[in-house]
Design an enzyme around this catalytic site. Structure first.
Site, PDB file in Angstrom:
ATOM      1  N   ASP A  20       0.825  -1.214   0.000  1.00 50.67           N
ATOM      2  CA  ASP A  20       0.000   0.000   0.000  1.00 50.67           C
ATOM      3  C   ASP A  20       0.865   1.273   0.000  1.00 50.67           C
ATOM      4  O   ASP A  20       2.091   1.196  -0.036  1.00 50.67           O
ATOM      5  CB  ASP A  20      -0.941  -0.047   1.219  1.00 50.67           C
ATOM      6  CG  ASP A  20      -2.294   0.578   0.952  1.00 50.67           C
ATOM      7  OD1 ASP A  20      -2.397   1.407   0.034  1.00 50.67           O
ATOM      8  OD2 ASP A  20      -3.255   0.259   1.675  1.00 50.67           O
ATOM      9  N   ASP A  57      -9.973   3.514  -3.733  1.00 49.41           N
ATOM     10  CA  ASP A  57     -10.653   2.340  -3.183  1.00 49.41           C
ATOM     11  C   ASP A  57     -12.066   2.172  -3.726  1.00 49.41           C
ATOM     12  O   ASP A  57     -12.831   3.133  -3.826  1.00 49.41           O
ATOM     13  CB  ASP A  57     -10.731   2.451  -1.656  1.00 49.41           C
ATOM     14  CG  ASP A  57      -9.380   2.190  -1.000  1.00 49.41           C
ATOM     15  OD1 ASP A  57      -8.377   2.069  -1.734  1.00 49.41           O
ATOM     16  OD2 ASP A  57      -9.343   2.106   0.241  1.00 49.41           O
TER      17      ASP A  57
HETATM   18  C1  GLA Z   1      -5.945   1.405   1.418  1.00 52.65           C
HETATM   19  C2  GLA Z   1      -6.097   0.358   0.333  1.00 52.65           C
HETATM   20  C3  GLA Z   1      -7.251  -0.553   0.679  1.00 52.65           C
HETATM   21  C4  GLA Z   1      -6.989  -1.216   2.017  1.00 52.65           C
HETATM   22  C5  GLA Z   1      -6.739  -0.173   3.081  1.00 52.65           C
HETATM   23  C6  GLA Z   1      -6.264  -0.798   4.386  1.00 52.65           C
HETATM   24  O1  GLA Z   1      -7.046   2.236   1.480  1.00 52.65           O
HETATM   25  O2  GLA Z   1      -6.302   0.970  -0.899  1.00 52.65           O
HETATM   26  O3  GLA Z   1      -7.450  -1.520  -0.325  1.00 52.65           O
HETATM   27  O4  GLA Z   1      -5.889  -2.087   1.913  1.00 52.65           O
HETATM   28  O5  GLA Z   1      -5.752   0.770   2.679  1.00 52.65           O
HETATM   29  O6  GLA Z   1      -6.015   0.159   5.386  1.00 52.65           O
END
Ligand code: GLA
Length: 819
Positions: A156, A215
């Protein structure tokens, strides 16, 4: 005898199992993710609530449900699996409460099932949820994961200390790739930087897949927007390097079955990783059927590894074309609009070679048809039709593809109203269809009358029978959405085989508001479009999800009624010529004050197509009153615009006058104030003196007059309110409301009343405060307030009113009222 051979390890695997010193660097890392990865990740359904039990049980279900055999093999742990601090040796430490067997133990379990294990890390100082990040710890962390037997890393991008340059992204993500390579363990590397640095332009050879967007969330707007961003990137994907439009939301409940089928269809067409994001232990047969669609999995996993290309994209209708290893092509017809639409593509515009005819297999229905040269379908709103297509030499034994399109405007109940339906039946097959007749099935009491021809003896290739219909709707029909099924019956081939094709079109019934002056926010718009998030009712636009705003506030003045939009919005209301006036304040919500987005906004009221009131460019902090003459208009439209869309734009306290009532008649729904806190605390007290808490009159927050009530709450909470001097008759009212502003997250509350001679305690549902510093109107309908078994709430005999508040901090309330 499949079992016998699958138990014998292949020689190559056996060699890898023998312990050997980790090579310093690998010349050629093993070819991984030659088709898009498939598996599960807990984030979408569980967020941080991850643990060993969930991961193990999910592995069990992947096997028992048959999903593993369909190709879902990675079981991936997302954020929040470690302790908040590294261990004394600098290594990441699995949270022993969540993972008593450690990640190694879970990996062993998952491997024992023939599955693979994924973990999550972050190319920053901390993960998104605040656990240790791997920036500067790449070597040790990669080795730790390899030692545990991890097969997949999602990496991430939070807390990344980046200067934002692409070089920095390449550096941070390559550092981990090199560290993974040095472990010698084959680990699929999933880059998750949300498309920020355009990873498709550099990450081939670094990651096996890379997120292309922010997301995903479990709603249609999110899926639609991600498709729009990811579909044009087809050229960048291929075996070992995939575009990742994020994990699946199928089964999580926020979308319809049609939308979830589009989600699966388009992810397969886009050769996307298929990472299940729902609780498989509770998945319905419908969810499992969508995730387990063999035809789509075969399209997604096709070994050519080509992402479907966009052939056409106009008016919300998109066609994708994906070549497959056996020479077939997958063609998707995607309708992102809100109505049934016919989506078509000429075979010559696709990669199909020229042929006399083509055979189409619908991957959702299994139905096989043939076409001469146009691939087409009437696709429901938000739906996708996917065909597997191949050239066909002899079309004579395959049913011709016949599409049934339909268009319908809004429908008005009653003899003077009705609606116009147009249907279009097209024969796309080789050879004519015969004995064609079209029918429309309407809801009970409705009528559908064809006003032009609805039968045809013979309809040749690519010919269309268009029919106009009058739809009649009973006068008392409530506003809403009603299905109309249009069916074409016909015969085909020399033996005149009977066939039918149907489509469902949705009739939107609209009704004019009743007589009176009314808060516009209590009337549902027929359509609403907004640049960011949904239009909010009686609160401002919080910029993302439904219900994430505050009370509408312009220049410090708080309004409990109104519409929270952003610029780039349009709301349409049906008036039916019955209304005369709209009076409203407009302005930029104070939440935007000082923000970069707060460029001036213009608000326009339209009566049908005429602009009848327009604000100047309104800047932050200044409300402008608007009065619009709507006499005779069938439609009211509210439009807010600015140079760049997305500015929080409020229609504050808009009131609509219909049926020619006097201008001073009361505004509906009528509200009866019970406590305004203007002259003091209104004798508010606490129900349980032992539990603590105090009340005081305060000017800091008020939604009427100049004062509200400041409540200092104990951590465990208390009931605040009072017994009434005389029984209160609230007959005819349907709900209690109060306005609240709280600084702390986690404030919970309920409304209770004491009722009747016995002062029976009746208590309403819990609401939770998740938006620190925000203000909101809390509503409790009488039919949501429950009394002890056997007692019914009588709004006509209220003896006391209480609200429950806790945070341990100050909560401000005002204007406790009945409506
Ligand atoms: C980010 C990623 C998500 C998830 C969250 C976890 O937002 O894009 O897919 O993994 O972090 O905290």
């Amino acid at each position: 005898m499949a079992l016998a051979w699958s138990l014998v390890p292949a020689p190559a695997q056996a060699a890898e199992l023998s312990p050997a010193p980790a090579p310093a660097a690998r010349a050629t890392p093993p070819a991984l993710a030659m088709t898009p990865p498939m598996g599960f990740n807990n984030w979408n359904a569980f967020g941080c609530d991850v643990n060993e039990k969930l991961i193990k049980e999910t592995a069990d279900v992947l096997v028992s449900s048959g999903l593993k055999d369909l190709g879902y093999q990675y079981v991936n742990i997302d954020d929040c699996w470690s302790l908040r601090e590294r261990g004394p040796d600098g290594r990441l430490v699995p949270d022993p409460v969540k993972f008593p067997s450690g990640i190694k133990g879970v990996a062993d379990y998952v491997h024992g099932k023939g599955l693979k294990l994924g973990i999550y890390g972050d190319a920053g100082t901390k993960t998104c949820a605040g656990y240790p990040g791997s920036l500067g710890h790449e070597e040790l962390d990669a080795q730790t994961w390899a030692d545990w037997g991890v097969d997949y890393l999602k990496y991430d991008n939070c807390n990344n200390q980046s200067d934002g340059s692409q070089e920095d992204y390449v550096r941070r993500y390559t550092a981990m790739r090199q560290a993974l390579d040095r472990t010698g363990r084959p680990i699929v590397y999933s880059i998750c930087e949300w498309g920020t640095s355009r990873p498709w332009t550099w990450a081939k050879g670094v990651g096996h897949l890379w997120r292309t967007t922010g997301d995903i969330s479990d709603d249609w707007a999110s899926v639609r927007s991600i498709i729009r961003q990811n579909a044009p990137l087809a050229a960048y994907a291929g075996p070992g390097h995939w575009n990742d439009p994020d994990m699946l939301e199928i089964g999580n409940g926020g979308m319809t079955a049609t939308e979830y089928r589009t989600h699966m269809s388009m992810w397969a067409m886009m050769a996307a990783p298929l990472i299940i994001g729902t609780d498989l232990r509770k998945a319905t047969p419908e969810t499992l059927a969508i995730l387990g669609n063999r035809e789509l999995i075969a399209i997604d996993q096709d070994r050519l590894g080509v992402q479907g290309a966009v052939v056409s994209d106009a008016g919300g209708l998109m066609v994708l074309d994906k070549p497959l290893a056996n020479g077939d092509r997958a063609i998707a017809l995607y309708n992102s609009t809100d109505t049934l639409a016919t989506v078509s593509v000429a075979t010559g515009e696709t990669g199909l070679r020229a042929a006399r005819a083509y055979r189409l297999t619908d991957v959702w229905t299994g139905r096989t048809t043939q076409v001469r040269s146009t691939i087409s379908a009437a696709v429901p709103a938000h739906g996708t039709v996917v065909y597997r297509v191949r050239p066909l030499r002899d079309a004579s034994s395959v049913a011709p593809a016949v599409t049934v399109g339909a268009e319908l405007g809004t429908v008005v109940p009653g003899p003077a109203g009705g609606g116009e339906l147009t249907t279009a039946v097209t024969n796309r097959g080789v050879g004519a269809i015969r004995d064609l007749s079209v029918s429309a099935r309407v809801p009970d009491g409705w009528t559908a009358t064809a006003t032009t021809e609805r039968r045809r003896a013979r309809l040749g290739t690519d010919a269309t029978l268009e029919t106009a219909w009058r739809i009649g709707v009973p006068a008392a029909t409530p506003a809403g959405r009603y299905p109309i099924d249009v069916t074409a019956s016909y015969t085909w081939g020399p033996r005149r085989r009977p066939a039918v094709t149907s489509s469902r079109v949705v009739a939107v019934v609209v009704t004019a508001p009743g007589d009176g002056r009314r808060h516009l926010s209590t009337i549902d718009p027929v359509t609403s479009v907004n640049a960011i998030g949904p239009v909010e009712t009686d609160q401002s636009n919080g910029g993302a999800l439904e219900n994430d705003g505050s009370l509408i506030t312009i220049g410090g003045r708080v309004h409990t009624r109104g519409l929270g939009t952003t610029t780039g919005s349009e709301l349409r209301y049906y008036l039916g010529g019955r209304c005369s006036r709209l009076v409203t304040d407009v302005g930029i919500d104070d939440t935007a004050a000082g923000g970069p987005a707060a460029s001036p906004a213009t608000f326009t009221v339209y009566a049908d197509d005429a602009a009848v009131a327009t604000s100047g460019p309104v800047s932050s902090g200044a409300a402008e009153p608007l009065t619009a003459d709507l006499t005779g208009a069938a439609w009211l439209r509210l439009v807010a615009e600015s140079a760049a869309p997305g500015v929080p734009a409020d229609w504050a306290a808009p009131v609509l006058t219909c049926g020619g009532v006097p201008d001073d008649s009361p505004v509906l729904p009528e509200s009866q104030t019970l406590f305004s806190f203007e002259s003091g605390t209104d004798d508010f007290t606490i129900a349980n003196p032992g539990d603590g808490g105090t009340v005081a009159q305060s000017p800091l927050f008020h939604t009427d007059g100049a004062h509200g009530l400041k409540v200092s709450t104990p951590v465990a909470g208390n009931w605040f309110g009072r017994a009434l001097a005389a029984p209160l008759d609230l007959s005819g009212k349907t709900m209690l409301k109060f306005d609240v502003k709280a600084g702390d997250v986690g404030t919970v509350g309920e409304i209770a009343v004491q009722m009747g001679e016995n002062w029976t305690w009746c208590q309403g549902g819990l609401w939770t405060w998740t938006n620190a510093g925000a203000s909101r109107t809390v509503t409790e309908r009488f039919d949501q307030i429950s009394c002890p078994v056997g007692v019914t709430l009588d709004p006509g005999d209220i003896r006391a009113v209480w609200v429950f508040l806790n945070t341990g901090g100050d909560v401000h309330i005002d204007n406790l009222r009945a409506e």
